[in-house]
Design a protein around this motif. Structure first.
Motif, PDB file in Angstrom:
ATOM      1  N   ARG A  69       1.007  -1.302   0.061  1.00  0.00           N
ATOM      2  CA  ARG A  69       0.133  -0.062  -0.021  1.00  0.00           C
ATOM      3  C   ARG A  69       1.022   1.198   0.016  1.00  0.00           C
ATOM      4  O   ARG A  69       0.649   2.062  -0.825  1.00  0.00           O
ATOM      5  N   GLN A  70       1.869   1.388   0.666  1.00  0.00           N
ATOM      6  CA  GLN A  70       2.866   2.341   0.798  1.00  0.00           C
ATOM      7  C   GLN A  70       3.432   2.442  -0.560  1.00  0.00           C
ATOM      8  O   GLN A  70       3.776   3.745  -0.970  1.00  0.00           O
ATOM      9  N   TRP A  71       4.026   1.430  -1.086  1.00  0.00           N
ATOM     10  CA  TRP A  71       4.554   1.648  -2.445  1.00  0.00           C
ATOM     11  C   TRP A  71       3.644   2.215  -3.365  1.00  0.00           C
ATOM     12  O   TRP A  71       3.919   2.980  -4.218  1.00  0.00           O
ATOM     13  N   LEU A  72       2.317   1.353  -3.145  1.00  0.00           N
ATOM     14  CA  LEU A  72       1.423   2.190  -4.333  1.00  0.00           C
ATOM     15  C   LEU A  72       0.964   3.451  -4.125  1.00  0.00           C
ATOM     16  O   LEU A  72       0.953   4.369  -5.366  1.00  0.00           O
ATOM     17  N   LYS A  73       0.969   3.828  -2.970  1.00  0.00           N
ATOM     18  CA  LYS A  73       0.471   5.217  -2.544  1.00  0.00           C
ATOM     19  C   LYS A  73       1.566   6.328  -3.162  1.00  0.00           C
ATOM     20  O   LYS A  73       1.297   7.234  -3.820  1.00  0.00           O
ATOM     21  N   SER A  74       2.869   5.731  -2.934  1.00  0.00           N
ATOM     22  CA  SER A  74       4.249   6.610  -3.522  1.00  0.00           C
ATOM     23  C   SER A  74       4.108   6.751  -4.854  1.00  0.00           C
ATOM     24  O   SER A  74       4.130   7.814  -5.491  1.00  0.00           O
ATOM     25  N   LEU A  75       3.661   5.800  -5.667  1.00  0.00           N
ATOM     26  CA  LEU A  75       3.657   5.486  -7.110  1.00  0.00           C
ATOM     27  C   LEU A  75       2.468   6.483  -7.726  1.00  0.00           C
ATOM     28  O   LEU A  75       2.543   7.223  -8.513  1.00  0.00           O
ATOM     29  N   LEU A  76       1.376   6.444  -6.905  1.00  0.00           N
ATOM     30  CA  LEU A  76       0.221   7.192  -7.300  1.00  0.00           C
ATOM     31  C   LEU A  76       0.251   8.731  -7.076  1.00  0.00           C
ATOM     32  O   LEU A  76       0.175   9.532  -7.823  1.00  0.00           O
ATOM     33  N   ASN A  77       1.105   9.113  -6.076  1.00  0.00           N
ATOM     34  CA  ASN A  77       1.386  10.345  -5.626  1.00  0.00           C
ATOM     35  C   ASN A  77       2.343  10.954  -6.627  1.00  0.00           C
ATOM     36  O   ASN A  77       2.244  12.163  -6.952  1.00  0.00           O
ATOM     37  N   ILE A  78       3.478  10.312  -7.008  1.00  0.00           N
ATOM     38  CA  ILE A  78       4.391  10.974  -7.971  1.00  0.00           C
ATOM     39  C   ILE A  78       3.600  11.239  -9.292  1.00  0.00           C
ATOM     40  O   ILE A  78       3.675  12.230  -9.657  1.00  0.00           O
ATOM     41  N   GLY A  79       2.825  10.071  -9.315  1.00  0.00           N
ATOM     42  CA  GLY A  79       2.087  10.530 -10.891  1.00  0.00           C
ATOM     43  C   GLY A  79       1.015  11.771 -10.741  1.00  0.00           C
ATOM     44  O   GLY A  79       1.002  12.421 -11.748  1.00  0.00           O
ATOM     45  N   SER A  80       0.372  11.580  -9.596  1.00  0.00           N
ATOM     46  CA  SER A  80      -0.474  12.759  -9.608  1.00  0.00           C
ATOM     47  C   SER A  80       0.190  14.273  -9.356  1.00  0.00           C
ATOM     48  O   SER A  80      -0.561  15.351  -9.574  1.00  0.00           O
ATOM     49  N   GLY A  81       1.531  14.354  -8.977  1.00  0.00           N
ATOM     50  CA  GLY A  81       2.261  15.742  -9.158  1.00  0.00           C
ATOM     51  C   GLY A  81       2.806  15.990 -10.344  1.00  0.00           C
ATOM     52  O   GLY A  81       3.208  17.233 -10.317  1.00  0.00           O
ATOM     53  N   LEU A  82       2.778  15.340 -11.356  1.00  0.00           N
ATOM     54  CA  LEU A  82       3.417  15.597 -12.430  1.00  0.00           C
ATOM     55  C   LEU A  82       2.958  16.885 -13.338  1.00  0.00           C
ATOM     56  O   LEU A  82       3.455  17.492 -13.950  1.00  0.00           O
ATOM     57  N   ALA A  83       1.584  17.220 -12.839  1.00  0.00           N
ATOM     58  CA  ALA A  83       1.033  18.632 -13.420  1.00  0.00           C
ATOM     59  C   ALA A  83       1.760  19.733 -12.858  1.00  0.00           C
ATOM     60  O   ALA A  83       1.939  20.744 -13.689  1.00  0.00           O
ATOM     61  N   GLN A  84       2.567  19.655 -11.790  1.00  0.00           N
ATOM     62  CA  GLN A  84       3.167  20.691 -11.450  1.00  0.00           C
ATOM     63  C   GLN A  84       4.505  20.564 -11.801  1.00  0.00           C
ATOM     64  O   GLN A  84       5.435  19.696 -11.796  1.00  0.00           O
ATOM     65  N   GLY A  85       5.156  21.782 -12.423  1.00  0.00           N
ATOM     66  CA  GLY A  85       6.444  21.796 -12.992  1.00  0.00           C
ATOM     67  C   GLY A  85       7.509  21.402 -12.031  1.00  0.00           C
ATOM     68  O   GLY A  85       8.271  20.629 -12.452  1.00  0.00           O
ATOM     69  N   LYS A  86       7.574  21.900 -10.697  1.00  0.00           N
ATOM     70  CA  LYS A  86       8.606  21.475  -9.920  1.00  0.00           C
ATOM     71  C   LYS A  86       8.471  19.895  -9.571  1.00  0.00           C
ATOM     72  O   LYS A  86       9.491  19.049  -9.756  1.00  0.00           O
ATOM     73  N   GLU A  87       7.295  19.258  -9.636  1.00  0.00           N
ATOM     74  CA  GLU A  87       7.471  18.048  -9.518  1.00  0.00           C
ATOM     75  C   GLU A  87       7.988  17.062 -10.625  1.00  0.00           C
ATOM     76  O   GLU A  87       8.472  16.206 -10.500  1.00  0.00           O
ATOM     77  N   PHE A  88       7.552  17.481 -11.742  1.00  0.00           N
ATOM     78  CA  PHE A  88       8.176  16.948 -12.832  1.00  0.00           C
ATOM     79  C   PHE A  88       9.508  16.965 -13.117  1.00  0.00           C
ATOM     80  O   PHE A  88      10.141  15.830 -13.295  1.00  0.00           O
ATOM     81  N   ARG A  89      10.159  18.005 -12.661  1.00  0.00           N
ATOM     82  CA  ARG A  89      11.640  18.167 -12.728  1.00  0.00           C
ATOM     83  C   ARG A  89      12.193  17.076 -11.681  1.00  0.00           C
ATOM     84  O   ARG A  89      13.307  16.708 -11.918  1.00  0.00           O
ATOM     85  N   ASP A  90      11.240  16.913 -10.395  1.00  0.00           N
ATOM     86  CA  ASP A  90      11.831  16.087  -9.589  1.00  0.00           C
ATOM     87  C   ASP A  90      11.605  14.517  -9.781  1.00  0.00           C
ATOM     88  O   ASP A  90      11.940  13.722  -8.787  1.00  0.00           O
ATOM     89  N   ILE A  91      10.969  14.212 -10.788  1.00  0.00           N
ATOM     90  CA  ILE A  91      10.615  12.814 -10.937  1.00  0.00           C
ATOM     91  C   ILE A  91      11.759  11.783 -10.633  1.00  0.00           C
ATOM     92  O   ILE A  91      11.377  10.641 -10.264  1.00  0.00           O
ATOM     93  N   PHE A  92      12.820  11.916 -11.226  1.00  0.00           N
ATOM     94  CA  PHE A  92      13.970  11.187 -11.184  1.00  0.00           C
ATOM     95  C   PHE A  92      14.498  10.648  -9.522  1.00  0.00           C
ATOM     96  O   PHE A  92      14.435   9.770  -8.880  1.00  0.00           O
ATOM     97  N   GLU A  93      14.291  11.779  -8.942  1.00  0.00           N
ATOM     98  CA  GLU A  93      14.605  12.080  -7.255  1.00  0.00           C
ATOM     99  C   GLU A  93      13.513  11.339  -6.816  1.00  0.00           C
ATOM    100  O   GLU A  93      13.738  10.518  -5.622  1.00  0.00           O
ATOM    101  N   ASP A  94      12.396  11.684  -6.984  1.00  0.00           N
ATOM    102  CA  ASP A  94      11.218  11.060  -6.210  1.00  0.00           C
ATOM    103  C   ASP A  94      11.122   9.392  -6.532  1.00  0.00           C
ATOM    104  O   ASP A  94      10.712   8.857  -5.594  1.00  0.00           O
ATOM    105  N   VAL A  95      11.094   9.226  -7.758  1.00  0.00           N
ATOM    106  CA  VAL A  95      11.241   7.601  -8.083  1.00  0.00           C
ATOM    107  C   VAL A  95      12.486   6.915  -7.370  1.00  0.00           C
ATOM    108  O   VAL A  95      12.026   6.048  -6.627  1.00  0.00           O
ATOM    109  N   LEU A  96      13.320   7.618  -7.287  1.00  0.00           N
ATOM    110  CA  LEU A  96      14.676   6.750  -6.493  1.00  0.00           C
ATOM    111  C   LEU A  96      14.370   6.765  -5.006  1.00  0.00           C
ATOM    112  O   LEU A  96      14.300   5.667  -4.348  1.00  0.00           O
ATOM    113  N   VAL A  97      13.823   7.957  -4.656  1.00  0.00           N
ATOM    114  CA  VAL A  97      13.861   8.038  -3.027  1.00  0.00           C
ATOM    115  C   VAL A  97      12.527   7.119  -2.699  1.00  0.00           C
ATOM    116  O   VAL A  97      12.545   6.368  -1.640  1.00  0.00           O
TER     117      VAL A  97
END
Length: 152
Positions: free
Chosen positions: A67-95
């Motif tokens: 559940r925590q893994w899926l929540k993280s996967l969903l949170n990263i995806g839902s944040g992609l509309a924001q420019g800062k989150e899109f720039r941070d996708i590599f770090e977010d996926v890694l962390v």
């Protein structure tokens, strides 16, 4: 997935980011659907791996942290509309995803199976989100697997 590049920033297709945001909201607000996804993913992983250790793998490694893994996967995806989150996708996926997978002590095959089975199950259950979901999981899985290579 469409995007526009203006020389400085990349804007993802609003339909793509909207579908990911809506999918997250739907799954996080419907516990019974989330329970169904988790149950089916666990069964599908056992069938995909298809060896005597598969049940043990699911019970010991994946189920407690799914559940925590899926929540993280969903949170990263839902944040992609924001420019800062899109720039941070590599770090977010890694962390958030790669370290979670390493914490589960999954090898690359098991991690890829987790991504693929989760992708397929949600696409099957919620087809209106499948186009964006499939593309998103494909990219995040590749980033996470590369992160696993670099971390070991």
């Amino acid at each position: 997935m469409k995007h526009q590049y203006d020389g400085n920033t990349v804007d993802l297709d609003p339909k793509f980011t909207s579908q990911l945001r809506d999918l997250r909201a739907y799954l996080m607000s419907n516990k019974s659907v989330l329970d169904h996804v988790q149950r089916n993913v666990m069964v599908d992983i056992v069938q995909s791996i298809g060896n005597n250790n598969a049940d043990s793998l699911v019970l010991r490694k994946i189920r407690p942290k799914f559940r925590q893994w899926l929540k993280s996967l969903l949170n990263i995806g839902s944040g992609l509309a924001q420019g800062k989150e899109f720039r941070d996708i590599f770090e977010d996926v890694l962390v958030q995803l790669t370290f979670s997978i390493l914490d589960m002590k999954l090898n690359q095959f098991e991690a890829a199976t987790l991504f693929e089975v989760t992708r397929d199950e949600i696409s099957r259950m919620l087809p209106k989100y499948s186009e964006a979901w499939i593309a998103y999981v494909y990219v995040t899985m590749r980033i996470a697997l590369i992160g696993m290579e670099r971390s070991t």
